[in-house]
Motif scaffolding. Structure first.
Motif, short mmCIF file in Angstrom:
data_model
loop_
_atom_site.label_atom_id
_atom_site.label_comp_id
_atom_site.label_asym_id
_atom_site.label_seq_id
_atom_site.Cartn_x
_atom_site.Cartn_y
_atom_site.Cartn_z
N SER A 9 0.72 -1.30 -0.12
CA SER A 9 0.01 -0.03 -0.14
C SER A 9 0.96 1.12 -0.13
O SER A 9 1.81 1.28 0.81
CB SER A 9 -0.96 0.00 1.26
N PRO A 10 0.76 2.04 -1.09
CA PRO A 10 -0.18 1.92 -2.14
C PRO A 10 0.11 1.09 -3.09
O PRO A 10 1.45 0.68 -3.27
CB PRO A 10 -0.08 3.36 -2.50
N LEU A 11 -0.75 0.18 -3.88
CA LEU A 11 -0.38 -0.76 -4.90
C LEU A 11 0.05 0.13 -6.22
O LEU A 11 1.05 -0.12 -6.72
CB LEU A 11 -1.45 -1.59 -5.05
N PHE A 12 -0.80 1.16 -6.33
CA PHE A 12 -0.46 2.40 -7.42
C PHE A 12 -0.50 3.46 -6.99
O PHE A 12 -1.53 4.03 -6.17
CB PHE A 12 -1.36 1.80 -8.55
N GLU A 13 0.22 4.39 -7.58
CA GLU A 13 0.35 5.78 -7.11
C GLU A 13 1.02 6.61 -8.27
O GLU A 13 2.17 6.66 -8.37
CB GLU A 13 0.82 6.15 -5.99
N LEU A 14 0.14 6.77 -9.04
CA LEU A 14 0.68 7.61 -10.31
C LEU A 14 0.18 9.22 -10.49
O LEU A 14 -0.85 9.45 -10.36
CB LEU A 14 0.19 6.69 -11.53
N ARG A 15 0.91 9.85 -11.58
CA ARG A 15 0.48 11.20 -11.79
C ARG A 15 1.17 11.62 -13.02
O ARG A 15 2.46 11.27 -13.67
CB ARG A 15 0.64 12.05 -10.49
N ALA A 16 0.34 12.33 -13.95
CA ALA A 16 1.01 13.14 -15.25
C ALA A 16 0.48 14.40 -15.32
O ALA A 16 -0.74 14.69 -14.64
CB ALA A 16 0.66 12.09 -16.42
#
Length: 180
Positions: A9-16
């Motif tokens: 946790s977090p399994l996914f953490e993305l930004r653009a």
């Protein structure tokens, strides 16, 4: 027994992010209009507000989604058309719009999508982000019969897919906003 990658946790953490030649209010008006999401989303084909005022905190959106056979083709993903429901968790015009995915039992999941927008260089900077804290019921279902090596492969390939989707979404939103 060691923990699985699925337990992170977090399994996914993305930004653009991308620059858009429009005011934050103009950008927000587009990204908060979820029924229009087919204009920019790689998977969401639009949908409808099923409760609450459109775009208001607490309102629920039912989205129609479409996933092709070639997306992480080896994994047991939902293919074709499927539906999701999400509850708006933040709606600040000209600033931020976020929604949390709901389980089939209508419970909150730690799966939050959103947009932040701010003034920049005579236009706006639009940030698209996604965070999944604990794995959702869907992720558990997808990975249930995979061994740990396959789970790690899935998380890696899904992360790459999400990164590509965030970038594609922003480019499409930029086109929608700037060519209206």
């Amino acid at each position: 027994m060691s923990k699985s990658i699925i337990d992170l946790s977090p399994l996914f953490e993305l930004r653009a992010d991308i620059r858009v030649a429009a005011t934050p209010e103009e950008v927000y008006a587009v990204v908060s209009d979820l029924p229009r999401s087919a204009e920019w989303s790689p998977e969401c084909r639009g949908g409808e507000w099923i409760s609450g005022a459109p775009g208001a905190v607490g309102s629920v959106f039912r989205g129609e989604n479409l996933r092709s056979e070639d997306v992480v083709a080896w994994a047991p993903l939902v293919r074709g058309t499927w539906y999701t429901e999400a509850r708006v968790t933040a709606a600040e015009p000209g600033r931020t719009f976020r929604w949390m995915m709901l389980s089939h039992a209508n419970e909150d999941q730690e799966s939050v999508w959103g947009f932040d927008v701010e003034p920049a260089d005579g236009g706006s900077r639009l940030v698209h982000h996604f965070r999944m804290g604990k794995a959702t019921a869907g992720i558990h279902k997808i990975t249930a019969d995979l061994d740990e090596t396959e789970r790690e492969k899935f998380v890696g390939e899904w992360t790459a897919k999400l990164e590509s989707d965030l970038d594609a979404t922003l480019k499409r939103i930029k086109d929608v906003v700037e060519t209206h």
